[in-house]
Design a protein around this motif. Structure first.
Motif, PDB file in Angstrom:
ATOM      1  N   ALA A   1       0.812  -1.212   0.000  1.00 31.97           N
ATOM      2  CA  ALA A   1       0.000   0.000   0.000  1.00 31.97           C
ATOM      3  C   ALA A   1       0.848   1.267   0.000  1.00 31.97           C
ATOM      4  CB  ALA A   1      -0.924   0.004   1.215  1.00 31.97           C
ATOM      5  N   SER A   2       2.142   1.125   0.136  1.00 34.68           N
ATOM      6  CA  SER A   2       2.991   2.310   0.190  1.00 34.68           C
ATOM      7  C   SER A   2       3.046   2.981  -1.181  1.00 34.68           C
ATOM      8  CB  SER A   2       4.403   1.950   0.653  1.00 34.68           C
ATOM      9  OG  SER A   2       5.058   1.228  -0.350  1.00 34.68           O
ATOM     10  N   PRO A   3       3.141   4.328  -1.199  1.00 35.32           N
ATOM     11  CA  PRO A   3       3.160   5.063  -2.460  1.00 35.32           C
ATOM     12  C   PRO A   3       4.284   4.635  -3.393  1.00 35.32           C
ATOM     13  CG  PRO A   3       2.957   6.564  -0.599  1.00 35.32           C
ATOM     14  CD  PRO A   3       3.197   5.189  -0.047  1.00 35.32           C
ATOM     15  N   SER A   4       5.413   4.205  -2.848  1.00 41.13           N
ATOM     16  CA  SER A   4       6.537   3.842  -3.702  1.00 41.13           C
ATOM     17  C   SER A   4       6.281   2.557  -4.480  1.00 41.13           C
ATOM     18  CB  SER A   4       7.810   3.708  -2.867  1.00 41.13           C
ATOM     19  OG  SER A   4       7.630   2.671  -1.923  1.00 41.13           O
ATOM     20  N   SER A   5       5.282   1.782  -4.063  1.00 38.69           N
ATOM     21  CA  SER A   5       5.011   0.535  -4.771  1.00 38.69           C
ATOM     22  C   SER A   5       4.027   0.721  -5.916  1.00 38.69           C
ATOM     23  CB  SER A   5       4.456  -0.517  -3.795  1.00 38.69           C
ATOM     24  OG  SER A   5       3.169  -0.122  -3.350  1.00 38.69           O
ATOM     25  N   SER A   6       3.471   1.918  -6.049  1.00 39.45           N
ATOM     26  CA  SER A   6       2.475   2.179  -7.089  1.00 39.45           C
ATOM     27  C   SER A   6       3.151   2.732  -8.333  1.00 39.45           C
ATOM     28  CB  SER A   6       1.452   3.184  -6.560  1.00 39.45           C
ATOM     29  OG  SER A   6       0.562   3.537  -7.591  1.00 39.45           O
ATOM     30  N   SER A   7       2.606   2.381  -9.489  1.00 39.73           N
ATOM     31  CA  SER A   7       3.146   2.922 -10.737  1.00 39.73           C
ATOM     32  C   SER A   7       2.454   4.234 -11.093  1.00 39.73           C
ATOM     33  CB  SER A   7       2.959   1.907 -11.870  1.00 39.73           C
ATOM     34  OG  SER A   7       1.580   1.635 -12.054  1.00 39.73           O
ATOM     35  N   GLU A   8       1.431   4.631 -10.322  1.00 43.68           N
ATOM     36  CA  GLU A   8       0.736   5.885 -10.567  1.00 43.68           C
ATOM     37  C   GLU A   8       1.387   6.991  -9.747  1.00 43.68           C
ATOM     38  OE1 GLU A   8      -3.451   5.668  -9.960  1.00 43.68           O
ATOM     39  OE2 GLU A   8      -3.668   3.889 -11.176  1.00 43.68           O
ATOM     40  N   PRO A   9       1.234   8.245 -10.196  1.00 42.08           N
ATOM     41  CA  PRO A   9       1.762   9.362  -9.420  1.00 42.08           C
ATOM     42  C   PRO A   9       1.097   9.416  -8.046  1.00 42.08           C
ATOM     43  CG  PRO A   9       0.995  10.087 -11.595  1.00 42.08           C
ATOM     44  CD  PRO A   9       0.622   8.655 -11.439  1.00 42.08           C
ATOM     45  N   ALA A  10       1.801  10.005  -7.080  1.00 38.63           N
ATOM     46  CA  ALA A  10       1.292  10.075  -5.710  1.00 38.63           C
ATOM     47  C   ALA A  10      -0.028  10.825  -5.624  1.00 38.63           C
ATOM     48  CB  ALA A  10       2.331  10.732  -4.810  1.00 38.63           C
ATOM     49  N   ASP A  11      -0.262  11.789  -6.537  1.00 40.32           N
ATOM     50  CA  ASP A  11      -1.496  12.568  -6.482  1.00 40.32           C
ATOM     51  C   ASP A  11      -2.600  11.980  -7.361  1.00 40.32           C
ATOM     52  OD1 ASP A  11      -0.272  13.156  -8.878  1.00 40.32           O
ATOM     53  OD2 ASP A  11      -0.709  15.293  -8.788  1.00 40.32           O
ATOM     54  N   ALA A  12      -2.405  10.780  -7.881  1.00 40.79           N
ATOM     55  CA  ALA A  12      -3.406  10.142  -8.729  1.00 40.79           C
ATOM     56  C   ALA A  12      -4.649   9.812  -7.913  1.00 40.79           C
ATOM     57  CB  ALA A  12      -2.843   8.872  -9.356  1.00 40.79           C
ATOM     58  N   VAL A  13      -5.794   9.929  -8.561  1.00 42.81           N
ATOM     59  CA  VAL A  13      -7.071   9.631  -7.934  1.00 42.81           C
ATOM     60  C   VAL A  13      -7.601   8.357  -8.571  1.00 42.81           C
ATOM     61  CG1 VAL A  13      -9.416  10.478  -7.540  1.00 42.81           C
ATOM     62  CG2 VAL A  13      -7.513  12.089  -7.619  1.00 42.81           C
ATOM     63  N   SER A  14      -8.049   7.452  -7.750  1.00 39.48           N
ATOM     64  CA  SER A  14      -8.559   6.200  -8.297  1.00 39.48           C
ATOM     65  C   SER A  14      -9.837   6.448  -9.083  1.00 39.48           C
ATOM     66  CB  SER A  14      -8.828   5.188  -7.183  1.00 39.48           C
ATOM     67  OG  SER A  14     -10.044   5.487  -6.527  1.00 39.48           O
ATOM     68  N   PRO A  15     -10.060   5.660 -10.121  1.00 42.09           N
ATOM     69  CA  PRO A  15     -11.312   5.787 -10.880  1.00 42.09           C
ATOM     70  C   PRO A  15     -12.533   5.603  -9.983  1.00 42.09           C
ATOM     71  CG  PRO A  15      -9.735   4.482 -12.107  1.00 42.09           C
ATOM     72  CD  PRO A  15      -9.145   4.716 -10.741  1.00 42.09           C
ATOM     73  N   GLN A  16     -12.450   4.713  -9.000  1.00 43.20           N
ATOM     74  CA  GLN A  16     -13.594   4.488  -8.112  1.00 43.20           C
ATOM     75  C   GLN A  16     -13.863   5.705  -7.232  1.00 43.20           C
ATOM     76  OE1 GLN A  16     -15.836   1.866  -8.180  1.00 43.20           O
ATOM     77  NE2 GLN A  16     -16.942   3.350  -6.941  1.00 43.20           N
ATOM     78  N   ALA A  17     -12.809   6.336  -6.730  1.00 44.78           N
ATOM     79  CA  ALA A  17     -12.988   7.544  -5.915  1.00 44.78           C
ATOM     80  C   ALA A  17     -13.616   8.658  -6.748  1.00 44.78           C
ATOM     81  CB  ALA A  17     -11.648   7.997  -5.343  1.00 44.78           C
ATOM     82  N   SER A  18     -13.195   8.787  -7.994  1.00 46.77           N
ATOM     83  CA  SER A  18     -13.779   9.791  -8.885  1.00 46.77           C
ATOM     84  C   SER A  18     -15.242   9.476  -9.153  1.00 46.77           C
ATOM     85  CB  SER A  18     -13.018   9.848 -10.211  1.00 46.77           C
ATOM     86  OG  SER A  18     -11.698  10.265  -9.994  1.00 46.77           O
ATOM     87  N   ALA A  19     -15.531   8.222  -9.425  1.00 49.84           N
ATOM     88  CA  ALA A  19     -16.914   7.807  -9.674  1.00 49.84           C
ATOM     89  C   ALA A  19     -17.784   8.077  -8.455  1.00 49.84           C
ATOM     90  CB  ALA A  19     -16.962   6.334 -10.059  1.00 49.84           C
ATOM     91  N   ASP A  20     -17.248   7.823  -7.266  1.00 50.40           N
ATOM     92  CA  ASP A  20     -18.006   8.075  -6.039  1.00 50.40           C
ATOM     93  C   ASP A  20     -18.353   9.555  -5.900  1.00 50.40           C
ATOM     94  OD1 ASP A  20     -17.827   5.373  -5.458  1.00 50.40           O
ATOM     95  OD2 ASP A  20     -16.277   5.625  -3.919  1.00 50.40           O
ATOM     96  N   LEU A  21     -17.405  10.432  -6.225  1.00 50.44           N
ATOM     97  CA  LEU A  21     -17.668  11.873  -6.165  1.00 50.44           C
ATOM     98  C   LEU A  21     -18.751  12.273  -7.164  1.00 50.44           C
ATOM     99  CD1 LEU A  21     -14.049  13.260  -5.813  1.00 50.44           C
ATOM    100  CD2 LEU A  21     -15.940  13.686  -4.225  1.00 50.44           C
ATOM    101  N   VAL A  22     -18.640  11.779  -8.390  1.00 50.96           N
ATOM    102  CA  VAL A  22     -19.634  12.099  -9.413  1.00 50.96           C
ATOM    103  C   VAL A  22     -21.011  11.607  -8.961  1.00 50.96           C
ATOM    104  CG1 VAL A  22     -20.383  11.666 -11.799  1.00 50.96           C
ATOM    105  CG2 VAL A  22     -17.966  12.106 -11.309  1.00 50.96           C
ATOM    106  N   GLU A  23     -21.064  10.410  -8.431  1.00 55.22           N
ATOM    107  CA  GLU A  23     -22.340   9.847  -8.001  1.00 55.22           C
ATOM    108  C   GLU A  23     -22.928  10.600  -6.813  1.00 55.22           C
ATOM    109  OE1 GLU A  23     -21.473   5.677  -7.628  1.00 55.22           O
ATOM    110  OE2 GLU A  23     -21.251   5.476  -9.790  1.00 55.22           O
ATOM    111  N   GLU A  24     -22.084  11.107  -5.942  1.00 58.89           N
ATOM    112  CA  GLU A  24     -22.582  11.892  -4.804  1.00 58.89           C
ATOM    113  C   GLU A  24     -23.201  13.208  -5.289  1.00 58.89           C
ATOM    114  OE1 GLU A  24     -21.196  13.313  -0.353  1.00 58.89           O
ATOM    115  OE2 GLU A  24     -19.825  12.127  -1.566  1.00 58.89           O
TER     116      GLU A  24
END
Length: 93
Positions: A5-28
């Motif tokens: 879960a550490s940021p260094s293990s992700s291939s996405e930038p640290a400020d990347a937003v997950s598609p699910q988090a974005s979808a949750d905001l749109v749905e709210e």
């Protein structure tokens, strides 16, 4: 031990937003417009202009939610930021 879960293990930038988090905001935001539409329709004298405005905004949410299916990381982050700001504005102070 390596923390997946550490940021260094992700291939996405640290400020990347997950598609699910974005979808949750749109749905709210979409849910907020749906509730406002219902309230306006139930009002003793519904305002046709307000109804049209609310329907248009909810349609934008539907369209943006669909765009998230194939959005780039940058587009996903842009949509998330836009909807986070809109949600804050809709909920007020």
């Amino acid at each position: 031990m390596h923390d997946p879960a550490s940021p260094s293990s992700s291939s996405e930038p640290a400020d990347a937003v997950s598609p699910q988090a974005s979808a949750d905001l749109v749905e709210e935001v979409m849910a907020w417009y749906s509730r406002a539409l219902l309230a306006e329709r139930r009002a003793p004298h519904p305002d046709p202009e307000r109804l049209e405005h609310l329907l248009a905004r909810r349609k934008e949410c539907v369209d943006d939610r669909a765009r998230l299916e194939e959005a780039s990381t940058e587009e996903t982050a842009r949509i998330a930021a836009s909807y986070a700001a809109r949600l804050k504005e809709l909920k007020g102070p």
